[in-house]
Design a protein around this motif. Structure first.
Motif, PDB file in Angstrom:
ATOM      1  N   ASN A 168       0.841  -1.196   0.000  1.00 21.50           N
ATOM      2  CA  ASN A 168       0.000   0.000   0.000  1.00 21.50           C
ATOM      3  C   ASN A 168       0.874   1.244   0.000  1.00 21.50           C
ATOM      4  O   ASN A 168       1.784   1.380   0.829  1.00 21.50           O
ATOM      5  N   LEU A 169       0.588   2.170  -0.934  1.00 23.94           N
ATOM      6  CA  LEU A 169       1.431   3.349  -1.131  1.00 23.94           C
ATOM      7  C   LEU A 169       0.681   4.627  -0.786  1.00 23.94           C
ATOM      8  O   LEU A 169      -0.510   4.763  -1.086  1.00 23.94           O
ATOM      9  N   LEU A 170       1.408   5.572  -0.196  1.00 22.62           N
ATOM     10  CA  LEU A 170       0.890   6.917   0.016  1.00 22.62           C
ATOM     11  C   LEU A 170       1.903   7.889  -0.565  1.00 22.62           C
ATOM     12  O   LEU A 170       3.065   7.909  -0.158  1.00 22.62           O
ATOM     13  N   ILE A 171       1.467   8.671  -1.567  1.00 18.91           N
ATOM     14  CA  ILE A 171       2.344   9.628  -2.246  1.00 18.91           C
ATOM     15  C   ILE A 171       2.017  11.020  -1.734  1.00 18.91           C
ATOM     16  O   ILE A 171       0.866  11.451  -1.782  1.00 18.91           O
ATOM     17  N   CYS A 172       3.037  11.718  -1.231  1.00 20.64           N
ATOM     18  CA  CYS A 172       2.844  13.018  -0.596  1.00 20.64           C
ATOM     19  C   CYS A 172       3.648  14.083  -1.334  1.00 20.64           C
ATOM     20  O   CYS A 172       4.651  13.791  -1.979  1.00 20.64           O
ATOM     21  N   GLY A 173       3.217  15.307  -1.197  1.00 21.60           N
ATOM     22  CA  GLY A 173       3.949  16.408  -1.802  1.00 21.60           C
ATOM     23  C   GLY A 173       3.083  17.636  -1.927  1.00 21.60           C
ATOM     24  O   GLY A 173       1.857  17.566  -1.773  1.00 21.60           O
ATOM     25  N   PRO A 174       3.690  18.789  -2.204  1.00 21.54           N
ATOM     26  CA  PRO A 174       2.912  20.014  -2.397  1.00 21.54           C
ATOM     27  C   PRO A 174       2.185  20.003  -3.738  1.00 21.54           C
ATOM     28  O   PRO A 174       2.399  19.115  -4.571  1.00 21.54           O
ATOM     29  N   ALA A 175       1.337  20.995  -3.952  1.00 22.74           N
ATOM     30  CA  ALA A 175       0.606  21.108  -5.211  1.00 22.74           C
ATOM     31  C   ALA A 175       1.583  21.246  -6.376  1.00 22.74           C
ATOM     32  O   ALA A 175       2.587  21.954  -6.286  1.00 22.74           O
ATOM     33  N   GLY A 176       1.296  20.533  -7.465  1.00 20.92           N
ATOM     34  CA  GLY A 176       2.121  20.629  -8.655  1.00 20.92           C
ATOM     35  C   GLY A 176       3.415  19.860  -8.602  1.00 20.92           C
ATOM     36  O   GLY A 176       4.278  20.045  -9.458  1.00 20.92           O
ATOM     37  N   ILE A 273      -1.703  12.698  -0.946  1.00 15.89           N
ATOM     38  CA  ILE A 273      -2.102  13.653   0.076  1.00 15.89           C
ATOM     39  C   ILE A 273      -1.199  14.873  -0.025  1.00 15.89           C
ATOM     40  O   ILE A 273      -0.008  14.757  -0.317  1.00 15.89           O
ATOM     41  N   HIS A 274      -1.767  16.051   0.144  1.00 11.62           N
ATOM     42  CA  HIS A 274      -0.971  17.273   0.147  1.00 11.62           C
ATOM     43  C   HIS A 274      -0.181  17.358   1.446  1.00 11.62           C
ATOM     44  O   HIS A 274      -0.759  17.393   2.537  1.00 11.62           O
ATOM     45  N   CYS A 275       1.126  17.374   1.324  1.00 16.09           N
ATOM     46  CA  CYS A 275       1.992  17.503   2.492  1.00 16.09           C
ATOM     47  C   CYS A 275       3.367  17.897   1.992  1.00 16.09           C
ATOM     48  O   CYS A 275       3.993  17.160   1.231  1.00 16.09           O
ATOM     49  N   ALA A 276       3.850  19.057   2.393  1.00 15.22           N
ATOM     50  CA  ALA A 276       5.102  19.578   1.853  1.00 15.22           C
ATOM     51  C   ALA A 276       6.329  18.976   2.501  1.00 15.22           C
ATOM     52  O   ALA A 276       7.422  19.055   1.943  1.00 15.22           O
ATOM     53  N   ASP A 277       6.167  18.360   3.678  1.00 16.05           N
ATOM     54  CA  ASP A 277       7.326  17.892   4.429  1.00 16.05           C
ATOM     55  C   ASP A 277       6.959  16.592   5.135  1.00 16.05           C
ATOM     56  O   ASP A 277       5.910  16.521   5.801  1.00 16.05           O
ATOM     57  N   PRO A 278       7.799  15.540   5.063  1.00 17.10           N
ATOM     58  CA  PRO A 278       7.488  14.287   5.763  1.00 17.10           C
ATOM     59  C   PRO A 278       7.268  14.473   7.253  1.00 17.10           C
ATOM     60  O   PRO A 278       6.500  13.737   7.871  1.00 17.10           O
ATOM     61  N   ALA A 279       7.937  15.480   7.851  1.00 15.11           N
ATOM     62  CA  ALA A 279       7.782  15.711   9.284  1.00 15.11           C
ATOM     63  C   ALA A 279       6.354  16.109   9.646  1.00 15.11           C
ATOM     64  O   ALA A 279       5.915  15.916  10.784  1.00 15.11           O
ATOM     65  N   GLU A 314       8.876  16.594  -4.274  1.00 14.28           N
ATOM     66  CA  GLU A 314       9.128  18.022  -4.128  1.00 14.28           C
ATOM     67  C   GLU A 314       9.215  18.652  -5.505  1.00 14.28           C
ATOM     68  O   GLU A 314       9.444  17.963  -6.506  1.00 14.28           O
ATOM     69  N   ARG A 315       9.010  19.948  -5.542  1.00 16.18           N
ATOM     70  CA  ARG A 315       9.174  20.703  -6.781  1.00 16.18           C
ATOM     71  C   ARG A 315      10.134  21.845  -6.505  1.00 16.18           C
ATOM     72  O   ARG A 315       9.862  22.702  -5.653  1.00 16.18           O
ATOM     73  N   ARG A 316      11.261  21.824  -7.217  1.00 17.26           N
ATOM     74  CA  ARG A 316      12.297  22.825  -6.988  1.00 17.26           C
ATOM     75  C   ARG A 316      12.854  23.277  -8.334  1.00 17.26           C
ATOM     76  O   ARG A 316      13.188  22.447  -9.180  1.00 17.26           O
ATOM     77  N   ASP A 317      12.910  24.575  -8.527  1.00 15.04           N
ATOM     78  CA  ASP A 317      13.405  25.160  -9.778  1.00 15.04           C
ATOM     79  C   ASP A 317      12.641  24.616 -10.988  1.00 15.04           C
ATOM     80  O   ASP A 317      13.217  24.379 -12.048  1.00 15.04           O
ATOM     81  N   GLY A 318      11.341  24.426 -10.799  1.00 17.04           N
ATOM     82  CA  GLY A 318      10.500  23.944 -11.887  1.00 17.04           C
ATOM     83  C   GLY A 318      10.585  22.454 -12.143  1.00 17.04           C
ATOM     84  O   GLY A 318       9.903  21.954 -13.037  1.00 17.04           O
ATOM     85  N   ARG A 321      10.568  15.937  -8.454  1.00 17.63           N
ATOM     86  CA  ARG A 321      11.386  14.757  -8.211  1.00 17.63           C
ATOM     87  C   ARG A 321      11.010  14.110  -6.882  1.00 17.63           C
ATOM     88  O   ARG A 321      10.393  14.744  -6.010  1.00 17.63           O
ATOM     89  N   VAL A 322      11.388  12.840  -6.733  1.00 18.59           N
ATOM     90  CA  VAL A 322      11.200  12.123  -5.481  1.00 18.59           C
ATOM     91  C   VAL A 322      12.244  12.624  -4.491  1.00 18.59           C
ATOM     92  O   VAL A 322      13.447  12.537  -4.745  1.00 18.59           O
ATOM     93  N   ALA A 323      11.775  13.137  -3.370  1.00 15.42           N
ATOM     94  CA  ALA A 323      12.693  13.637  -2.344  1.00 15.42           C
ATOM     95  C   ALA A 323      13.093  12.539  -1.373  1.00 15.42           C
ATOM     96  O   ALA A 323      14.221  12.534  -0.866  1.00 15.42           O
ATOM     97  N   ALA A 324      12.188  11.598  -1.091  1.00 15.38           N
ATOM     98  CA  ALA A 324      12.492  10.534  -0.133  1.00 15.38           C
ATOM     99  C   ALA A 324      11.449   9.429  -0.272  1.00 15.38           C
ATOM    100  O   ALA A 324      10.313   9.679  -0.685  1.00 15.38           O
ATOM    101  N   VAL A 325      11.857   8.220   0.072  1.00  8.22           N
ATOM    102  CA  VAL A 325      10.945   7.079   0.168  1.00  8.22           C
ATOM    103  C   VAL A 325      11.125   6.500   1.562  1.00  8.22           C
ATOM    104  O   VAL A 325      12.249   6.194   1.981  1.00  8.22           O
ATOM    105  N   GLY A 326      10.046   6.390   2.310  1.00  7.02           N
ATOM    106  CA  GLY A 326      10.153   5.901   3.680  1.00  7.02           C
ATOM    107  C   GLY A 326       8.942   5.093   4.079  1.00  7.02           C
ATOM    108  O   GLY A 326       8.128   4.690   3.250  1.00  7.02           O
ATOM    109  N   ARG A 327       8.842   4.856   5.370  1.00  6.61           N
ATOM    110  CA  ARG A 327       7.692   4.145   5.927  1.00  6.61           C
ATOM    111  C   ARG A 327       7.274   4.837   7.213  1.00  6.61           C
ATOM    112  O   ARG A 327       8.065   5.557   7.843  1.00  6.61           O
TER     113      ARG A 327
END
Length: 341
Positions: A168-176, A273-279, A314-318, A321-327
């Protein structure tokens, strides 16, 4: 006064009716070479396959994102407020919904993988606002995402293995940040004999797979009746013999239904889910769980048992990319945290 009635001040022309604006879109041929005729007057600005977003601001200026960040369209003069309103109403009408003073915000899906969101004054503090999200011309596959730099070979191997192993996967990150694109690409790796059932607020997922069934929410009518939300649709999927239950974006009580499905034998599920930071993921999940009536303790227990992998984008400088893969794991204070996979 009927909800659709708009008072007309003396000397001011009556706003176009829904039928008139819809007919204008249908009868006005798009410029030659356009790839998305459903966009009507905006179609010529999406000829470039790299365009992912068209945005009309409150000053009538059209902005475009073709992979390098949002930039104004230099060869289009700003639209007058009446022109911008007619454009917004026409686009929403093309998706069989109303946009007027009684319903100043609307969200629709158009042919070609287009999502249109529009807001009228006074909800908009300036002029009419239009946000157009355009799906890729071809459904995303993992190979293309690797070539685009979203993930490397190690991340590709890890995530495709997770799909094949029905994690089961949950993909997180900010809009866009590419959550929907990555989710669609990973689901395309599922075996062809599996049945994928997707649930979305506005259907955006385009999955290159032979057996995909999609459900989309329905807004209530003018009397406030007939609406069907994400949580109810997730429950409906469990009666549809799904091999994988997928929620395009968890933004409310539906997260409880998705976690419940994952914990009752429906492996291989996924969501974003919208989430800019894993923390901040744990707090975000707890807040959504509260909307579904789950206490923080119950939500943590459900999430720890259900979610096998967390993918942070994450989205940086346009660039996306995948910033991290964790559990998910329980921190020293019992709260949810993300640790490396």
């Amino acid at each position: 006064m009927p909800p659709s009635f708009v008072p007309v001040r003396p000397g001011r022309p009556a706003p176009p009716t829904l039928v008139e604006t819809q007919r204008a879109v249908e009868e006005t041929p798009p410029p030659a070479g356009v790839r998305l005729p459903a966009l009507g007057a905006l179609a010529e600005f999406a000829v470039d396959p790299a365009v992912t977003d068209l945005l009309l601001d409150g000053h009538g200026v059209l902005w475009r994102d073709a992979g390098g960040g949002v930039q104004p369209v230099a060869d289009l003069p700003p639209l007058a407020p009446d022109e911008a309103r007619r454009l917004a109403v026409a686009l929403i009408a093309a998706g069989d919904r109303h946009l007027d003073d009684a319903t100043p915000c609307a969200d629709v899906r158009l042919p070609g993988g287009i999502r249109v969101h529009a807001v009228l004054p006074p909800v908009s503090t300036g002029g009419p606002l239009v946000s157009v999200r355009i799906a890729a011309a071809e459904p995303w596959r993992v190979d293309r995402l690797v070539a685009a730099g979203m993930l490397d070979e190690a991340e590709r191997a890890l995530l495709t293995a997770a799909v094949h192993e029905r994690r089961n996967l949950l993909i997180c990150g900010p809009a866009g940040s590419g959550k929907t694109s990555l989710l669609a690409a990973l689901l395309a790796e599922a075996p062809g004999h599996e049945r994928i059932v997707t649930v979305e607020d506005v259907a955006e997922l385009r999955i290159d797979h032979p057996h995909v069934v999609g459900l989309e929410t329905r807004q209530p009518n003018a009397d406030g009746a007939g609406g069907i939300g994400l949580a109810a649709l997730v429950r409906e999927t469990l009666r549809m013999r799904p091999d994988r239950v997928v929620v395009g974006e968890c933004r409310g009580a539906e997260v409880v239904e998705l976690l419940s499905a994952m914990n009752t034998g429906h492996d291989g599920g996924a969501g974003t889910i919208h989430c800019a930071d894993p923390a901040g993921l744990g707090a975000r999940l707890e807040a959504l769980g509260a909307l579904g009536g789950l206490s923080p303790h119950a939500l943590r227990a459900q999430a720890l048992a259900a979610i096998d992998l967390v993918v942070q984008l994450e989205r940086r400088d346009g660039k996306r990319r995948v910033a991290a893969v964790g559990r998910l794991a329980a921190g020293s204070d019992g709260s949810l945290c993300v640790v490396p996979a």
